[in-house]
Design a protein around this motif. Sequence first.
Motif, short mmCIF file in Angstrom:
data_model
loop_
_atom_site.label_atom_id
_atom_site.label_comp_id
_atom_site.label_asym_id
_atom_site.label_seq_id
_atom_site.Cartn_x
_atom_site.Cartn_y
_atom_site.Cartn_z
N SER A 19 0.82 -1.22 0.00
CA SER A 19 0.00 0.00 0.00
C SER A 19 0.85 1.27 0.00
O SER A 19 0.41 2.32 -0.45
N VAL A 20 2.07 1.16 0.48
CA VAL A 20 2.99 2.30 0.48
C VAL A 20 3.87 2.26 -0.77
O VAL A 20 4.24 3.29 -1.32
N GLU A 22 3.22 1.79 -3.70
CA GLU A 22 2.66 2.40 -4.92
C GLU A 22 3.23 3.81 -5.13
O GLU A 22 3.03 4.40 -6.18
N HIS A 23 3.93 4.32 -4.15
CA HIS A 23 4.56 5.64 -4.25
C HIS A 23 6.07 5.44 -4.40
O HIS A 23 6.75 5.08 -3.44
N PRO A 24 6.62 5.67 -5.59
CA PRO A 24 8.05 5.44 -5.81
C PRO A 24 8.95 6.17 -4.82
O PRO A 24 10.00 5.65 -4.43
N GLY A 25 8.57 7.37 -4.42
CA GLY A 25 9.38 8.11 -3.45
C GLY A 25 9.50 7.38 -2.13
O GLY A 25 10.56 7.39 -1.49
N CYS A 26 8.42 6.73 -1.70
CA CYS A 26 8.45 5.97 -0.44
C CYS A 26 9.34 4.74 -0.57
O CYS A 26 10.08 4.41 0.37
#
Length: 166
Positions: A19-20, A22-26
Amino acid sequence: MPRDTGKAGNVNESLVPASVAEHPGCVLLKLGQVAFRLTEQRLGELGLRTRHYTLLKVLAADGPLSQLELGRRTRIDATTIVATVDDLEKAGLATRTRDKADRRRWSVALTDDGSATAGRADALIERLGREMFTDLSTTQSRDLADLLGALNTGTALAGLLDGLRG
């Protein structure tokens, strides 16, 4: 999501929950944290930290530089640069002398031991890189290096960082 390694009782979870992730920065943040911890551990074998290695590499590539220029090139704040150069000087890996052109400025240079240590550290980092990227094909490794290089040399991240400091 957990992924099964095929061995009974041995389940590896992803470093970043789906779920996290999905954000490349994370994902980049978490992978950076992991890479930093592993790098610190490996460089610790030589009595170094990542910031020491960074300065050794810049000095090896560019020759003697002022502490101010070292900070600018590495984006390390002035206080940390002073402490890091202190560490390198105490370890006999660098020297600090007054700049002849501007007596207010310190010039930092590698010693022969500093150059040799940079070489040994390079070997440790190369070996760690091979271990960290085992899950990637040669092409994927090359592509990742290209993508990270583009982010590193691009203006977007540097501009965002500089905006935080301004």
